[in-house]
Design an enzyme around this catalytic site. Structure first.
Site, PDB file in Angstrom:
ATOM      1  N   ASP A 116      20.454  56.152  21.148  1.00 45.82           N
ATOM      2  CA  ASP A 116      21.377  57.154  21.645  1.00 45.82           C
ATOM      3  C   ASP A 116      20.549  58.302  22.193  1.00 45.82           C
ATOM      4  O   ASP A 116      19.578  58.725  21.558  1.00 45.82           O
ATOM      5  CB  ASP A 116      22.309  57.647  20.540  1.00 45.82           C
ATOM      6  CG  ASP A 116      23.444  58.503  21.088  1.00 45.82           C
ATOM      7  OD1 ASP A 116      23.186  59.679  21.395  1.00 45.82           O
ATOM      8  OD2 ASP A 116      24.579  58.005  21.195  1.00 45.82           O
ATOM      9  N   HIS A 158      30.677  69.869  20.403  1.00 45.78           N
ATOM     10  CA  HIS A 158      29.386  69.184  20.371  1.00 45.78           C
ATOM     11  C   HIS A 158      29.535  67.663  20.397  1.00 45.78           C
ATOM     12  O   HIS A 158      28.536  66.948  20.356  1.00 45.78           O
ATOM     13  CB  HIS A 158      28.600  69.587  19.118  1.00 45.78           C
ATOM     14  CG  HIS A 158      28.057  70.976  19.194  1.00 45.78           C
ATOM     15  ND1 HIS A 158      27.176  71.373  20.165  1.00 45.78           N
ATOM     16  CD2 HIS A 158      28.279  72.064  18.421  1.00 45.78           C
ATOM     17  CE1 HIS A 158      26.868  72.651  19.990  1.00 45.78           C
ATOM     18  NE2 HIS A 158      27.527  73.097  18.949  1.00 45.78           N
ATOM     19  N   TYR A 199      24.364  68.429  13.173  1.00 46.73           N
ATOM     20  CA  TYR A 199      24.991  69.701  12.845  1.00 46.73           C
ATOM     21  C   TYR A 199      25.351  69.800  11.366  1.00 46.73           C
ATOM     22  O   TYR A 199      25.468  70.901  10.827  1.00 46.73           O
ATOM     23  CB  TYR A 199      26.202  69.945  13.749  1.00 46.73           C
ATOM     24  CG  TYR A 199      25.752  70.498  15.071  1.00 46.73           C
ATOM     25  CD1 TYR A 199      25.477  71.841  15.213  1.00 46.73           C
ATOM     26  CD2 TYR A 199      25.528  69.669  16.162  1.00 46.73           C
ATOM     27  CE1 TYR A 199      25.010  72.361  16.398  1.00 46.73           C
ATOM     28  CE2 TYR A 199      25.065  70.170  17.354  1.00 46.73           C
ATOM     29  CZ  TYR A 199      24.801  71.524  17.468  1.00 46.73           C
ATOM     30  OH  TYR A 199      24.318  72.037  18.641  1.00 46.73           O
ATOM     31  N   HIS A 220      25.833  56.071  26.770  1.00 46.99           N
ATOM     32  CA  HIS A 220      25.978  55.515  25.430  1.00 46.99           C
ATOM     33  C   HIS A 220      26.275  54.022  25.492  1.00 46.99           C
ATOM     34  O   HIS A 220      26.468  53.458  26.564  1.00 46.99           O
ATOM     35  CB  HIS A 220      27.083  56.266  24.686  1.00 46.99           C
ATOM     36  CG  HIS A 220      26.811  57.738  24.568  1.00 46.99           C
ATOM     37  ND1 HIS A 220      27.239  58.642  25.506  1.00 46.99           N
ATOM     38  CD2 HIS A 220      26.105  58.438  23.647  1.00 46.99           C
ATOM     39  CE1 HIS A 220      26.833  59.855  25.163  1.00 46.99           C
ATOM     40  NE2 HIS A 220      26.134  59.751  24.047  1.00 46.99           N
ATOM     41  N   ARG A 224      25.159  85.431  25.392  1.00 45.23           N
ATOM     42  CA  ARG A 224      25.836  84.183  25.724  1.00 45.23           C
ATOM     43  C   ARG A 224      27.146  84.094  24.962  1.00 45.23           C
ATOM     44  O   ARG A 224      27.256  84.556  23.838  1.00 45.23           O
ATOM     45  CB  ARG A 224      24.982  82.971  25.351  1.00 45.23           C
ATOM     46  CG  ARG A 224      23.702  82.849  26.135  1.00 45.23           C
ATOM     47  CD  ARG A 224      22.971  81.578  25.741  1.00 45.23           C
ATOM     48  NE  ARG A 224      23.729  80.377  26.090  1.00 45.23           N
ATOM     49  CZ  ARG A 224      24.146  79.480  25.207  1.00 45.23           C
ATOM     50  NH1 ARG A 224      23.905  79.643  23.925  1.00 45.23           N
ATOM     51  NH2 ARG A 224      24.804  78.420  25.597  1.00 45.23           N
ATOM     52  N   ASN A 270      22.684  83.633  15.863  1.00 43.84           N
ATOM     53  CA  ASN A 270      21.341  83.973  15.422  1.00 43.84           C
ATOM     54  C   ASN A 270      21.326  85.256  14.597  1.00 43.84           C
ATOM     55  O   ASN A 270      20.529  85.404  13.674  1.00 43.84           O
ATOM     56  CB  ASN A 270      20.411  84.105  16.621  1.00 43.84           C
ATOM     57  CG  ASN A 270      20.399  82.838  17.446  1.00 43.84           C
ATOM     58  OD1 ASN A 270      21.162  82.736  18.402  1.00 43.84           O
ATOM     59  ND2 ASN A 270      19.582  81.878  17.097  1.00 43.84           N
ATOM     60  N   ARG A 292      23.246  68.875   9.132  1.00 48.93           N
ATOM     61  CA  ARG A 292      21.964  69.420   8.698  1.00 48.93           C
ATOM     62  C   ARG A 292      21.918  70.926   8.906  1.00 48.93           C
ATOM     63  O   ARG A 292      21.531  71.688   8.020  1.00 48.93           O
ATOM     64  CB  ARG A 292      20.857  68.699   9.488  1.00 48.93           C
ATOM     65  CG  ARG A 292      19.444  69.191   9.327  1.00 48.93           C
ATOM     66  CD  ARG A 292      19.025  70.334  10.217  1.00 48.93           C
ATOM     67  NE  ARG A 292      19.491  70.273  11.578  1.00 48.93           N
ATOM     68  CZ  ARG A 292      19.350  71.279  12.436  1.00 48.93           C
ATOM     69  NH1 ARG A 292      18.760  72.400  12.073  1.00 48.93           N
ATOM     70  NH2 ARG A 292      19.823  71.182  13.657  1.00 48.93           N
TER      71      ARG A 292
END
Length: 744
Positions: A439, A419, A265, A470, A144, A157, A267
């Protein structure tokens, strides 16, 4: 983007002052005797020995070691399996390579903590299997993005694999004979580091993908004693400072520690940031990495905890709802931040996590917990500025009533790159331990192969990111910035006001540029009053445009509708869809009203508490009740209720409302109390340069709030209406009194 983040056994890259402090400047082979060229450096032999001697004395550390033992013993029993990559995220080969890096990391730690060579031999054998596989790999067959991974379908990854596996390898490297060590160095870790650092399209980004990549390459550089890898990791592939870890620290966090892509993100990115920073601090303390930008990385840990409610992160942007304070990445963040600061508030988070790293930092936290040093983490009203200079919007968090009391989150942040969602001046509300005004987060089932392999679903673009999904203004059924995040990236809201006192907290911001010729300003308050059982939310949204338009204001809520406080026609025989595009195609319309300027109400029940929302607008508006899930043949969307206010044919209007938690329903005892709202009426009055919202409360009390158009100006304001006049200086003022009395 598939996340491979089981970092539960992260060995924080901990360097003692004696651990190769010059390694960032030159190859260790030129500095050290050959005997020490393979000694562990991410955690020194002395530190491992201390953990081996002391770890069992502290329950949390001992349980973590037992967890690692169960994981590795299960992997040993299953046998070594290093498959040729072929599957998307969630598929067998994808998950097996994840299990392998977990086992390598855990086995390395267990070898050091127990002295049992069986763990080192197992990790060695798995890595030797990778040494046979990896050199022959090309791009992943299901790759991808612009740069497919090799072990996994995306490069991200592969970076996570390397960050994890290199820690386990560091722990066993000096137990290997020279041939095995060279084979693993040259056929696994060097080619992986070369692959990652040799793809500047990924490696040199200012983005969480690149953070994982530079951390992987930098930590590998320390283990292999290769200063070039470390230098590339710090300064970018050109080694000129135009990219790399230091640039990411400077660009991706605000001065308050808020991460541009939002808490979910933050986190995810926290692990590579904090692990590699810890490596730099211990290995090259002259960098002063934890002091950089006034300690922004340590602030980031605090900001992330603050961006949560009842243990879960605020799900703004592309967020999965079930990520919270117990996530493995934050275990690493809490342990390392505590080791740096000694902040006892962090220990209360660690106590709730019931986890520590198998590292010196983890041992330090476990010891402090055993000594009962934890202090409560104070969840307080907070303004987290956005942008590297803190000038590009902000996340406003208003709180009352403690950790499970009320939290009002006003999302006045910048776009958040790819994002980010198109939801300027969006809001969320929490109460009684529940998500009340919600949300959607991301349309994604993480790593569940049946749902597109666990990646973002098509509905993430067609619904979750669209503005109608939203709680903010939609103009002419178009999303903010036309649904183009690159257009939205340079345009951030302007924060106007943030102020708190015991009974009133207020935040305000303005958005220009989300739509051509349209400006909208939103002010929200968390307000307590003796006549109210719980604090309430006041909401004022004023929009002005250069031509007549359709203005929609959705409210997405959680709960079962109890009472519809307005006349409406229900769609019983058929269920019409709200629109054709930009998320509108995913909304069923269940009821709708005729236009009116009168205040209306809607009451719902959630977890034993009632919520009444009173709302109105200065121009006649329709009220529609709907539900997500239309045009969803694969059942990818959650079915969630929403309320929509619609004003047609106006260039300007003002929406206003109040959300009131009240009462209790006890299904066990079959009792109901306080089911009726304590607010009798809401009114809005407009002056020359200010608004006033008025609440008439049960028992004859009245509370009003004056809000200036330009809160930063110190001028005086006057608003009259309903036989009263309100005057004040500054950005805002609260007026308490009784109905029928002058509010001067």
């Amino acid at each position: 983007m598939t996340r491979s983040t089981p970092l539960m056994l992260l060995l924080a890259a901990s360097f003692s002052a004696a651990a190769l402090s010059a390694a960032a400047a030159m190859p260790a082979s030129a500095q050290q005797p050959a005997a020490s060229a393979s000694a562990p450096v991410l955690v020194t032999a002395a530190q491992w020995q201390q953990m081996r001697s002391d770890g069992a004395r502290y329950p949390v550390f001992g349980k973590e070691q037992q967890r690692a033992e169960r994981l590795v013993r299960a992997a040993m029993k299953a046998g070594i399996d290093v498959p040729v990559p072929k599957d998307k995220g969630g598929g067998y080969t994808h998950e097996q390579h994840k299990r392998n890096y977990q086992a390598i990391q855990a086995a390395g730690a267990l070898y050091r903590l127990t002295g049992d060579k069986v763990y080192a031999n197992y990790a060695r054998d798995v890595l030797l299997a990778y040494a046979k596989l990896y050199p022959g790999l090309g791009a992943h067959p299901q790759g991808r993005g612009q740069i497919p991974g090799r072990l996994f379908w995306q490069t991200l990854n592969d970076s996570v694999w390397l960050v994890s596996a290199v820690q386990g390898y560091d722990a066993i490297r000096d137990s290997l004979d020279a041939n095995d060590r060279k084979t693993i160095d040259d056929n696994v870790f060097r080619p992986m580091a070369d692959f990652l650092s040799g793809t500047p399209e990924n490696f040199d980004k200012i983005h969480n993908h690149a953070t994982w990549a530079v951390a992987a390459v930098g930590m590998t550089g320390y283990v292999l004693r290769d200063a070039t890898y470390v230098d590339k990791a710090l300064k970018g592939s050109k080694r000129d400072g135009s990219a790399g870890f230091l640039k990411q620290v400077d660009q991706l966090f605000s001065p308050d520690g808020y991460y541009e892509e939002g808490p979910y993100y933050q986190r995810y990115a926290l692990a590579p940031f904090i692990l590699f920073a810890n490596a730099i601090e211990r290995n090259a303390p002259q960098q002063g990495i934890f002091k950089r930008r006034d300690g922004v990385l340590l602030k980031a840990v605090d900001a992330l905890v603050q961006s949560s409610y009842d243990g879960y992160f605020f799900p703004i942007n592309d967020a999965i709802l079930d990520k919270g304070l117990d996530t493995e990445e934050l275990v690493a963040g809490i342990d390392i931040a505590y080791a740096q600061t000694g902040d006892a508030r962090l220990l209360s988070v660690a106590k709730a996590q019931k986890r520590v790293l198998l590292s010196p930092e983890g041992l330090q936290v476990a010891q402090a917990l055993a000594q009962d040093k934890a202090k409560p983490f104070a969840f307080v009203p907070t303004l987290l500025r956005d942008g590297p200079d803190g000038t590009e919007g902000a996340l406003a968090i208003l709180r009352m009533g403690g950790p499970e009391g009320q939290a009002l989150v006003m999302k006045n942040t910048k776009q958040g790159m790819g994002h980010g969602h198109f939801d300027k001046l969006n809001w969320l509300f929490y109460d009684n331990g529940q998500r009340v005004v919600t949300d959607y987060g991301a349309a994604r089932f993480l790593n569940i192969e049946a749902k597109a392999g666990g990646i973002y679903l098509p509905e993430n673009n067609s619904w979750a990111r669209q503005t109608i999904a939203h709680n903010t203004l939609v103009v002419n059924e178009q999303s903010h910035f036309g649904g183009d995040w690159k257009k939205g990236q340079p345009l951030a809201p302007t924060p106007l006001l943030f102020a708190t006192r015991d009974d009133t907290q207020i935040a305000s911001a303005r958005m220009d540029g989300a739509y051509d010729g349209v400006s909208f300003t939103r002010t929200q308050l968390l307000l307590a009053h003796p006549s109210l059982s719980e604090p309430v939310v006041l909401d004022l949204l004023r929009v002005t445009g250069n031509k007549a338009a359709r203005y929609d204001l959705p409210l997405h809520f959680n709960g079962h509708i109890m009472a519809v406080g307005f006349k409406s026609q229900s769609a019983v025989a058929n269920r019409p869809v709200l629109g054709k595009a930009n998320g509108y195609q995913h909304v069923w319309v269940d009821a709708s009203s005729e236009p009116s300027s009168e205040a209306r109400s809607l009451t719902w029940l959630l977890d034993g508490r009632f919520y009444t929302y009173r709302f109105a607008s200065t121009a006649p508006s329709r009220a529609l009740i709907g539900e997500s899930g239309a045009n969803d043949p694969s059942f990818n969307l959650r079915r969630e209720p929403m309320l929509l206010q619609r004003v047609d044919g106006q260039a300007a209007t003002t929406f206003y409302g109040v959300l009131e938690p009240h009462g209790q329903y006890d299904g066990t005892a079959e009792t109901v109390r306080g089911a009726n709202s304590r607010i009798d009426a809401i009114a809005h009055y407009r002056g020359k340069d200010a608004d006033v919202l008025v609440l008439d409360l049960a028992g004859g009390k009245r509370v009003a709030v004056g809000i200036a158009d330009e809160p930063g100006q110190a001028s005086g304001h006057e608003v009259s209406g309903g036989g009263q006049t309100w005057r004040w200086d500054g950005g805002w003022k609260r007026f308490d009194g009784s109905t029928g009395k002058d509010g001067k």
